[in-house]
Design an enzyme around this catalytic site. Structure first.
Site, PDB file in Angstrom:
ATOM      1  N   LYS A 119     -20.619  60.599 -65.721  1.00 30.65           N
ATOM      2  CA  LYS A 119     -21.912  60.665 -66.414  1.00 30.65           C
ATOM      3  C   LYS A 119     -22.861  61.645 -65.737  1.00 30.65           C
ATOM      4  O   LYS A 119     -23.616  62.334 -66.411  1.00 30.65           O
ATOM      5  CB  LYS A 119     -22.546  59.277 -66.504  1.00 30.65           C
ATOM      6  CG  LYS A 119     -21.820  58.357 -67.472  1.00 30.65           C
ATOM      7  CD  LYS A 119     -22.689  57.180 -67.877  1.00 30.65           C
ATOM      8  CE  LYS A 119     -22.001  56.340 -68.947  1.00 30.65           C
ATOM      9  NZ  LYS A 119     -22.726  55.121 -69.254  1.00 30.65           N
ATOM     10  N   LYS A 200     -11.817  58.135 -81.667  1.00 34.91           N
ATOM     11  CA  LYS A 200     -12.206  56.723 -81.777  1.00 34.91           C
ATOM     12  C   LYS A 200     -13.521  56.579 -82.569  1.00 34.91           C
ATOM     13  O   LYS A 200     -14.424  57.395 -82.413  1.00 34.91           O
ATOM     14  CB  LYS A 200     -12.396  56.210 -80.338  1.00 34.91           C
ATOM     15  CG  LYS A 200     -12.725  54.759 -80.207  1.00 34.91           C
ATOM     16  CD  LYS A 200     -12.885  54.407 -78.736  1.00 34.91           C
ATOM     17  CE  LYS A 200     -14.352  54.493 -78.356  1.00 34.91           C
ATOM     18  NZ  LYS A 200     -14.878  53.364 -77.616  1.00 34.91           N
ATOM     19  N   LYS A 203     -20.011  54.053 -81.422  1.00 39.94           N
ATOM     20  CA  LYS A 203     -21.441  53.829 -81.671  1.00 39.94           C
ATOM     21  C   LYS A 203     -22.242  55.113 -81.569  1.00 39.94           C
ATOM     22  O   LYS A 203     -23.188  55.337 -82.286  1.00 39.94           O
ATOM     23  CB  LYS A 203     -22.007  52.933 -80.556  1.00 39.94           C
ATOM     24  CG  LYS A 203     -21.903  51.461 -80.766  1.00 39.94           C
ATOM     25  CD  LYS A 203     -22.800  50.784 -79.718  1.00 39.94           C
ATOM     26  CE  LYS A 203     -22.077  49.878 -78.775  1.00 39.94           C
ATOM     27  NZ  LYS A 203     -21.843  50.309 -77.445  1.00 39.94           N
TER      28      LYS A 203
HETATM   29  P1  ATP Z   1     -20.415  54.267 -76.993  1.00 42.44           P
HETATM   30  O1  ATP Z   1     -20.310  55.198 -78.175  1.00 42.44           O
HETATM   31  O2  ATP Z   1     -21.840  53.937 -76.601  1.00 42.44           O
HETATM   32  O3  ATP Z   1     -19.517  54.649 -75.856  1.00 42.44           O
HETATM   33  P2  ATP Z   1     -18.532  52.460 -78.164  1.00 42.44           P
HETATM   34  O4  ATP Z   1     -18.749  52.185 -79.610  1.00 42.44           O
HETATM   35  O5  ATP Z   1     -17.478  53.445 -77.822  1.00 42.44           O
HETATM   36  O6  ATP Z   1     -19.897  52.858 -77.493  1.00 42.44           O
HETATM   37  P3  ATP Z   1     -18.409  50.483 -76.047  1.00 42.44           P
HETATM   38  O7  ATP Z   1     -19.810  49.988 -75.893  1.00 42.44           O
HETATM   39  O8  ATP Z   1     -17.867  51.455 -75.065  1.00 42.44           O
HETATM   40  O9  ATP Z   1     -18.219  51.070 -77.538  1.00 42.44           O
HETATM   41  O10 ATP Z   1     -17.398  49.265 -76.123  1.00 42.44           O
HETATM   42  C1  ATP Z   1     -17.737  47.959 -76.464  1.00 42.44           C
HETATM   43  C2  ATP Z   1     -16.435  47.234 -76.794  1.00 42.44           C
HETATM   44  O11 ATP Z   1     -15.944  47.647 -78.086  1.00 42.44           O
HETATM   45  C3  ATP Z   1     -15.287  47.485 -75.815  1.00 42.44           C
HETATM   46  O12 ATP Z   1     -14.586  46.276 -75.601  1.00 42.44           O
HETATM   47  C4  ATP Z   1     -14.396  48.476 -76.536  1.00 42.44           C
HETATM   48  O13 ATP Z   1     -13.029  48.364 -76.149  1.00 42.44           O
HETATM   49  C5  ATP Z   1     -14.581  48.082 -77.996  1.00 42.44           C
HETATM   50  N1  ATP Z   1     -14.444  49.246 -78.889  1.00 42.44           N
HETATM   51  C6  ATP Z   1     -15.287  50.299 -78.938  1.00 42.44           C
HETATM   52  N2  ATP Z   1     -14.906  51.165 -79.903  1.00 42.44           N
HETATM   53  C7  ATP Z   1     -13.780  50.655 -80.457  1.00 42.44           C
HETATM   54  C8  ATP Z   1     -12.903  51.100 -81.510  1.00 42.44           C
HETATM   55  N3  ATP Z   1     -13.112  52.216 -82.172  1.00 42.44           N
HETATM   56  N4  ATP Z   1     -11.845  50.326 -81.827  1.00 42.44           N
HETATM   57  C9  ATP Z   1     -11.621  49.180 -81.167  1.00 42.44           C
HETATM   58  N5  ATP Z   1     -12.405  48.695 -80.172  1.00 42.44           N
HETATM   59  C10 ATP Z   1     -13.473  49.420 -79.814  1.00 42.44           C
END
Ligand code: ATP
Ligand code: LTN
Length: 334
Positions: A119, A200, A203
């Site tokens: 980061k 993936k 968010k």
């Molecule tokens: P950011 O974009 O802020 O990194 P994110 O949507 O990638 O957020 P995280 O906050 O990193 O999500 O993860 C929260 C939880 O959701 C974790 O347990 C992660 O494994 C799960 N998760 C996130 N994105 C996915 C996805 N596309 N499919 C399945 N599980 C997911």
């Protein structure tokens, strides 16, 4: 006052950052798993708002996201009678404990954290909190003497640091903390971006068309699914390498309906992608609209305020006790 069921003995704690409205990926990959775990463990689930501010946040959006995330978790099936759901910043003892732990964490060990290296290399103007973040995480965990910490693989190193800090503290000052184990949440089905199914669903994604958020308006969810990237074969067949878009839509159906991949393939034999997408959209919309209906009932309710107040009191008492014990062990004035 809430009490965990007497025949549940092991406890877990996990925190989620309020960094945006959760996606269908978060719901399928993480929340559904938490819902399954709630009958087996005493669960502390908190909104890690103090972790979120280690990177810049817009205060108004952050404020909304915190309460909204609590309501969304409950709407998604996290039962407030089985879990203690709370807001990290409502419990000042996390930060107090964190400071005492900072003074017991070797700088060299903290400097090895790969998340910080990643980061901080992306943006040179970072703040000290980004560096000390894993110690706050250790405080969150050690305050509650939990058995397991369910996290994704990216957080494993932070839980290992937590264990090292606790082991050293116990050695130096006498028994103070339970040593927690990391519980790597099994990678549920990874849901991919609808526009770029090689990436993936996330968010923080920049293209809203590829991401379904749990609070998206129902029409836009339908549009996004109908517009999802597919391929030219026109056969509903699971093959993530050759057909990442269709395979992703199949995965979504499998996760939400409990049907198998081959059930879905059979259902759509000889049918076109339009028909399949309509089914995917109906399935997603059915699930999400039920969540949204529950969310609307919860978000402005006084019960939510009452729950958060009650849980702040419960968790404050637990963390305060640990803080006082640490002060005593370290020779601070008590
Ligand atoms: P950011 O974009 O802020 O990194 P994110 O949507 O990638 O957020 P995280 O906050 O990193 O999500 O993860 C929260 C939880 O959701 C974790 O347990 C992660 O494994 C799960 N998760 C996130 N994105 C996915 C996805 N596309 N499919 C399945 N599980 C997911
Ligand atoms: N760092 C974690 C969130 C988090 C956490 C915790 C998880 C903060 N404190 C304590 C488990 C235990 C993240 O970014 N996912």
């Amino acid at each position: 006052m809430k009490e965990f069921s007497a025949n549940i003995t092991k406890s877990i704690l996990t925190g989620i950052q309020p960094s945006g409205v959760i996606t269908l990926g978060n719901y399928i990959g993480a929340i559904k798993q938490m819902v399954r775990m709630q009958d087996e463990f005493k669960s502390y689930i908190f909104i890690a708002d103090m972790h979120a501010i280690t990177v810049p946040q817009d205060p108004t959006t952050l404020h909304e996201n915190i309460r909204s995330l609590v309501a969304l978790y409950i709407a998604c099936g996290i039962d407030p009678d089985k879990n203690i759901i709370f807001i990290q910043s409502e419990n000042e003892y996390h930060a107090n404990i964190s400071w005492l732990l900072e003074c017991n964490t070797p700088f060299g060990e903290l400097s090895r954290m790969t998340q910080f290296k990643d980061k901080s290399s992306k943006n040179a103007n970072f703040y000290a909190g980004l560096f000390t973040y894993p110690i706050l995480m250790a405080a969150d965990i050690l305050a509650y003497d939990v058995d397991y910490v369910p996290v994704g693989i990216d957080q494993k190193q932070h839980v290992e640091l937590t264990r090292n800090i606790a082991i050293k503290f116990n050695k130096k000052y006498g028994d103070t903390f339970k040593i927690p184990d990391v519980y790597i949440t099994k990678e549920g089905t990874k849901i991919m971006d609808l526009v770029n199914p090689l990436k993936k669903m996330s968010k923080s994604s920049e293209n809203p068309k590829g991401v379904i958020r749990i609070l998206d308006d129902i029409n836009s969810i339908r549009k996004k699914i109908m517009g999802a990237t597919t391929d030219s074969e026109c056969i509903v067949r699971f093959d993530p390498e050759a057909k990442p878009g269709i395979s992703n839509l199949i995965n979504i159906c499998v996760a939400l309906t409990g049907k198998s991949i081959s059930d879905i393939e059979t259902m759509f034999e000889g049918k076109n992608y339009g028909e399949f997408k309509r089914f995917v959209a109906d399935t997603v919309i059915e699930e999400i609209s039920a969540i949204q209906a529950r969310y609307q009932k919860i978000i402005n309710s006084q019960e939510l305020d009452k729950l958060l107040e009650e849980n702040a009191t419960i968790t404050r008492a637990i963390a305060q006790k640990k803080f006082m014990l640490m002060k005593e062990k370290m020779g601070l004035y008590k």
